[in-house]
Motif scaffolding. Structure first.
Motif, PDB file in Angstrom:
ATOM      1  N   ALA A  99       0.733  -1.053  -0.040  1.00 15.94           N
ATOM      2  CA  ALA A  99      -0.162   0.595  -0.246  1.00 15.94           C
ATOM      3  C   ALA A  99       1.079   1.429  -0.151  1.00 15.94           C
ATOM      4  CB  ALA A  99      -0.726   0.122   1.062  1.00 15.94           C
ATOM      5  N   ARG A 100       0.247   2.195  -0.763  1.00 15.32           N
ATOM      6  CA  ARG A 100       1.221   2.988  -1.520  1.00 15.32           C
ATOM      7  C   ARG A 100       0.389   4.288  -1.165  1.00 15.32           C
ATOM      8  NH1 ARG A 100       5.888   2.307   0.084  1.00 15.32           N
ATOM      9  NH2 ARG A 100       7.072   3.859  -0.424  1.00 15.32           N
ATOM     10  N   CYS A 101       0.839   5.563  -0.478  1.00 12.65           N
ATOM     11  CA  CYS A 101      -0.161   7.089  -0.368  1.00 12.65           C
ATOM     12  C   CYS A 101       0.934   8.266  -1.384  1.00 12.65           C
ATOM     13  CB  CYS A 101      -0.192   7.856   0.898  1.00 12.65           C
ATOM     14  SG  CYS A 101      -0.604   9.054   0.859  1.00 12.65           S
ATOM     15  N   TYR A 102       0.008   9.189  -2.421  1.00 13.10           N
ATOM     16  CA  TYR A 102       0.512   9.925  -2.912  1.00 13.10           C
ATOM     17  C   TYR A 102      -0.056  11.322  -2.840  1.00 13.10           C
ATOM     18  CZ  TYR A 102       3.224   5.610  -5.254  1.00 13.10           C
ATOM     19  OH  TYR A 102       3.298   4.143  -5.520  1.00 13.10           O
ATOM     20  N   ARG A 103       0.738  11.971  -2.446  1.00 18.09           N
ATOM     21  CA  ARG A 103       0.107  13.279  -2.746  1.00 18.09           C
ATOM     22  C   ARG A 103       0.180  13.653  -4.015  1.00 18.09           C
ATOM     23  NH1 ARG A 103       3.492  16.539   0.064  1.00 18.09           N
ATOM     24  NH2 ARG A 103       2.465  16.634   1.941  1.00 18.09           N
ATOM     25  N   ALA A 104      -0.736  14.529  -4.204  1.00 17.04           N
ATOM     26  CA  ALA A 104      -1.126  14.712  -6.244  1.00 17.04           C
ATOM     27  C   ALA A 104      -1.434  16.630  -6.226  1.00 17.04           C
ATOM     28  CB  ALA A 104      -2.293  14.083  -7.024  1.00 17.04           C
ATOM     29  N   ARG A 105      -1.374  16.419  -7.620  1.00 16.97           N
ATOM     30  CA  ARG A 105      -1.244  18.143  -7.425  1.00 16.97           C
ATOM     31  C   ARG A 105      -1.288  17.863  -8.812  1.00 16.97           C
ATOM     32  NH1 ARG A 105      -0.841  22.869  -5.540  1.00 16.97           N
ATOM     33  NH2 ARG A 105       0.503  24.939  -6.757  1.00 16.97           N
ATOM     34  N   ALA A 106      -2.524  18.514  -9.929  1.00 22.13           N
ATOM     35  CA  ALA A 106      -3.005  18.984 -11.161  1.00 22.13           C
ATOM     36  C   ALA A 106      -2.578  20.500 -11.484  1.00 22.13           C
ATOM     37  CB  ALA A 106      -3.833  18.270 -11.446  1.00 22.13           C
ATOM     38  N   LEU A 107      -2.053  20.784 -12.563  1.00 24.05           N
ATOM     39  CA  LEU A 107      -2.106  22.046 -13.009  1.00 24.05           C
ATOM     40  C   LEU A 107      -1.953  22.216 -14.811  1.00 24.05           C
ATOM     41  CD1 LEU A 107       2.046  22.564 -11.533  1.00 24.05           C
ATOM     42  CD2 LEU A 107      -0.189  22.961 -10.475  1.00 24.05           C
ATOM     43  N   ARG A 108      -2.779  22.901 -14.986  1.00 26.96           N
ATOM     44  CA  ARG A 108      -3.281  23.244 -16.432  1.00 26.96           C
ATOM     45  C   ARG A 108      -1.745  23.412 -17.429  1.00 26.96           C
ATOM     46  NH1 ARG A 108      -6.946  28.051 -17.899  1.00 26.96           N
ATOM     47  NH2 ARG A 108      -5.276  29.271 -18.246  1.00 26.96           N
ATOM     48  N   ARG A 109      -2.013  22.513 -18.139  1.00 29.58           N
ATOM     49  CA  ARG A 109      -1.009  23.006 -19.870  1.00 29.58           C
ATOM     50  C   ARG A 109      -1.616  23.026 -20.564  1.00 29.58           C
ATOM     51  NH1 ARG A 109       1.840  24.335 -16.110  1.00 29.58           N
ATOM     52  NH2 ARG A 109       3.754  23.298 -15.394  1.00 29.58           N
ATOM     53  N   GLY A 110      -1.823  23.963 -21.580  1.00 31.37           N
ATOM     54  CA  GLY A 110      -2.789  23.989 -22.820  1.00 31.37           C
ATOM     55  C   GLY A 110      -4.244  23.290 -22.501  1.00 31.37           C
ATOM     56  N   ASP A 111      -4.547  22.382 -23.168  1.00 34.59           N
ATOM     57  CA  ASP A 111      -5.373  21.666 -23.139  1.00 34.59           C
ATOM     58  C   ASP A 111      -5.821  20.072 -22.529  1.00 34.59           C
ATOM     59  OD1 ASP A 111      -8.463  21.619 -23.141  1.00 34.59           O
ATOM     60  OD2 ASP A 111      -8.258  20.439 -25.513  1.00 34.59           O
ATOM     61  N   GLY A 112      -4.516  20.488 -21.471  1.00 31.80           N
ATOM     62  CA  GLY A 112      -5.091  19.878 -20.275  1.00 31.80           C
ATOM     63  C   GLY A 112      -4.130  20.369 -19.368  1.00 31.80           C
ATOM     64  N   PHE A 113      -3.433  18.987 -18.869  1.00 28.96           N
ATOM     65  CA  PHE A 113      -2.726  19.472 -17.675  1.00 28.96           C
ATOM     66  C   PHE A 113      -2.159  18.302 -17.220  1.00 28.96           C
ATOM     67  CE2 PHE A 113      -5.775  16.093 -16.271  1.00 28.96           C
ATOM     68  CZ  PHE A 113      -5.362  15.352 -15.396  1.00 28.96           C
ATOM     69  N   SER A 114      -0.849  18.826 -16.424  1.00 28.54           N
ATOM     70  CA  SER A 114       0.091  18.520 -15.561  1.00 28.54           C
ATOM     71  C   SER A 114      -0.123  17.445 -13.948  1.00 28.54           C
ATOM     72  CB  SER A 114       2.149  18.855 -15.704  1.00 28.54           C
ATOM     73  OG  SER A 114       2.142  19.570 -14.971  1.00 28.54           O
ATOM     74  N   LEU A 115      -0.082  16.466 -14.113  1.00 31.75           N
ATOM     75  CA  LEU A 115      -0.292  15.742 -12.751  1.00 31.75           C
ATOM     76  C   LEU A 115       0.421  15.038 -12.115  1.00 31.75           C
ATOM     77  CD1 LEU A 115      -1.957  14.675 -10.932  1.00 31.75           C
ATOM     78  CD2 LEU A 115      -1.893  12.377 -12.419  1.00 31.75           C
ATOM     79  N   TRP A 116       1.461  15.657 -10.871  1.00 25.13           N
ATOM     80  CA  TRP A 116       2.579  15.138  -9.930  1.00 25.13           C
ATOM     81  C   TRP A 116       2.051  14.634  -9.520  1.00 25.13           C
ATOM     82  CZ3 TRP A 116       7.965  16.677 -11.753  1.00 25.13           C
ATOM     83  CH2 TRP A 116       7.324  17.577 -12.638  1.00 25.13           C
TER      84      TRP A 116
END
Length: 641
Positions: A99-116
């Motif tokens: 089991a793993r836990c991730y902190r996620a952050r979505a940033l807009r990139r054009g007509d999409g987004f980058s998910l860190w």
């Protein structure tokens, strides 16, 4: 679609192979109208590539929901594209079975987004462990608070004795529980024993040692005075714990049982009082709940009915012991009390003893009800009145015999007395006898008249005591006329005495003229016998609203005070007479009172040195009501008068 991505120069530093965070670029998937349908990733950095492969994530974001928990709704990610506002959240999954836990952050990139994605598993576990510790701490504090409240509500404290430290540890509420200031109990057995009632300290110390060696829970009681002087009772419950057979500590509680002991003592006292009363009265006491069959019987059953208390049955058994001739009436009366809301019940009936004979009993019970009027309980006592009924029956038989005997005696005595009186009167009227013979004939006639008065008084006594009262024959009567007639007769018998009659008002009423004449004659005769020989006797009649007053007074020596209370009792004399008139039996004033009360009136007397003696008779204007209640006979003319 390529599984690797060469970004522009502005993102090169973010996608360096040594970057620990995973970065995934997503491009919006829309329909012909431009509506958002889904997202697909288009590029991965090395860390993201390992993550996607390890989690077996598909190219479409909509397929990730079955693998990762915590992904936001598509509309929320569409908001990132629409507003440019970053979106942060946490996702959870299993990488290589872990089991793993991730902190996620979505940033807009054009007509999409980058998910860190940043792996925060260790931080999350530490945070979760901290939360668990905090929850445990809060639960422990809550349990302590609950324990404190429970101890205070139950009026008890906890204690622990340690063999190693030889100390006695109390719960925080112990000082207040024993009525002492903080620190007043100490932490040793010696300081605690100082708080115990001096006469019980040795016993408490021995009880503690016995409990320390006992197997399982051990209990004992003691008393301790409070600073205000009151004495409280406590109960100790404890259990020892052992290590290799040797007691190492002992845990327990102390409960304040003062009120319980007082209640139990009061209950024992009430039970003992109940038992003694039951024995003293020789009554069979019973307690019944009408909702059930069982009846609790007292201890007098054997003495009264021949049964042991355990042999006495319930309500059905009791019904069967009732005499068949009494059963229906008794059961109906009991049912009426229970159904009508009555508070008490009483019945007299015959009850079968163990030997088969019947006793007469007087049964009385009280009913207790709840606020709605429902019967809760019925408590009563059964008294054996067999001997009393037999005595009453014997008294009634004796009374009837005495009445018949005295009536026959009075009737049979009157005939020879009348013959004696007539013979004496005829002798006196003959002129051929000597003066001595005239005197003897006069004495015979006077003595016969006195004996006739005695017989009349005895018959009136019999009627008053045994026949329910002296009968009256009521009719319209003038009291002044009755008084004048009586005074004329007494004046002839007492020549030289002044008897004055005074009348105010008409003096009319519904009375028995013959009986009123007897009242006036007895009272005036009493005044002549006991008053001053030279003093007058006054007879006064006067109206007083709806009453008629009759006063007969005479001067002379007052009646002694100790005789006034019993003056109207039968066979009593008010003093020594100066003549031979009267019955000599002391019945005159008794008969006066009976005759006046039969008319519904009353007679009183006052006697002083200054005023002499005055008898006052108060009569209702119409004696018919009193006569009807007392068995008087009302002639037809009394109703029309």
């Amino acid at each position: 679609m390529s599984s690797s991505w060469v970004p522009g120069p502005e993102l090169a530093w973010q996608l360096h192979a040594e970057c620990p965070d995973a970065c995934i670029l997503f491009l919006a998937v829309r329909d012909e109208a431009g509506a958002l349908l889904d997202f697909q990733w288009t590029a991965l950095n090395p860390a993201a590539e390992a993550l996607v492969k390890g989690l077996c994530l598909g190219p479409s974001l909509s397929t990730w929901g079955g693998v990762l928990r915590g992904l936001p709704e598509r509309s929320a990610l569409g908001g990132v594209l629409a507003t440019g506002t970053p979106l942060s959240f946490e996702v959870h999954g299993r990488l290589d079975g872990v089991a793993r836990c991730y902190r996620a952050r979505a940033l807009r990139r054009g007509d999409g987004f980058s998910l860190w994605l940043s792996d925060i598993t260790e931080v999350s576990e530490q945070r979760h462990a901290l939360r668990e510790e905090l929850e445990k701490e809060r639960a422990a504090r809550a349990r302590e608070e609950h324990l404190r409240l429970a101890l205070e509500t139950a009026r008890m404290v906890t204690w622990e004795w340690s063999e190693a430290r030889l100390t006695l540890h109390w719960s925080p509420n112990a000082e207040a529980f024993f009525g002492h200031p903080p620190g007043g109990l100490g932490d040793t057995m010696e300081t605690f024993l100082e708080r115990v009632l001096p006469g019980e300290r040795t016993r408490v110390a021995e009880a503690f040692l016995q409990g320390l060696c006992a197997e399982g829970p051990y209990t004992f009681q003691f008393r301790a005075p409070w600073p205000d002087g009151t004495l409280r009772c406590y109960e100790v419950v404890g259990q020892s714990f052992r290590d290799e057979g040797r007691p190492t500590r002992m845990l327990g509680v102390v409960m304040d049982c003062t009120e319980r002991e007082q209640s139990q003592a009061a209950l024992r006292e009430a039970e003992e009082r109940f038992r003694l009363v039951s024995w003293a009265t020789n009554d069979v006491v019973w307690d019944w709940n009408p909702a059930g069959e069982h009846i609790h019987w007292g201890e007098s059953c054997r003495a009264v009915l021949g049964y042991a208390s355990e042999e006495m049955g319930g309500i059905s058994w009791w019904e069967q012991q009732l005499h068949p001739d009494d059963r229906d009436l008794v059961l109906r009366s009991l049912e009426h009390v229970l159904s009508s809301g009555g508070e008490s019940w009483m019945a007299e009936y015959r009850f079968r003893r163990k030997d088969g004979t019947y006793v007469h009993v007087l049964d009385r019970g009280l009913v207790t009800r709840d606020a709605q009027g429902h019967t809760l309980r019925m408590i009563g006592s059964m008294m054996d009145i067999t001997e009393r009924k037999r005595a009453v029956e014997r008294m009634q038989e004796e009374a009837q015999f005495r009445e018949r005997f005295i009536g026959i005696l009075g009737h049979d005595l009157r005939n020879p007395l009348n013959a004696i009186m007539l013979s004496a009167r005829q002798l006196r009227r003959r002129g051929a006898i000597s003066p001595m013979q005239q005197q003897l004939a006069q004495r015979i006639e006077t003595s016969a008249a006195r004996m006739g008065n005695m017989i009349s008084d005895i018959l009136d006594l019999t009627r008053a005591r045994l026949s329910g009262g002296i009968p009256l024959h009521l009719s319209p009567t003038s009291l002044p006329a009755v008084c004048r007639q009586v005074v004329e007769e007494l004046t002839v018998a007492h020549p030289g005495r002044d008897i004055l009659v005074q009348a105010e008002g008409g003096g009319e009423g519904i009375w028995d003229p013959e009986r009123l004449a007897q009242v006036v004659s007895n009272l005036v005769g009493n005044a002549l016998e006991h008053g001053e020989r030279e003093g007058p006797v006054f007879v006064r009649c006067r109206d007083d609203a709806d009453r008629q007053l009759l006063e007969i007074s005479n001067p002379g020596t007052p009646i002694p005070g100790h005789l006034l209370a019993t003056l109207f009792d039968p066979f009593r004399q008010g003093g020594v007479t100066r003549s031979g008139r009267g019955s000599g039996l002391g019945l005159g004033l008794f008969i006066v009172r009976e005759l006046v009360e039969a008319h519904g009136g009353q007679v009183t007397v006052r006697s002083t040195e200054e005023e002499g003696t005055t008898f006052t008779v108060v009569l209702p204007r119409d004696a018919r009501v009193a006569a009807q209640g007392g068995g008087g006979v009302l002639p037809e003319e009394a109703h029309t008068g």
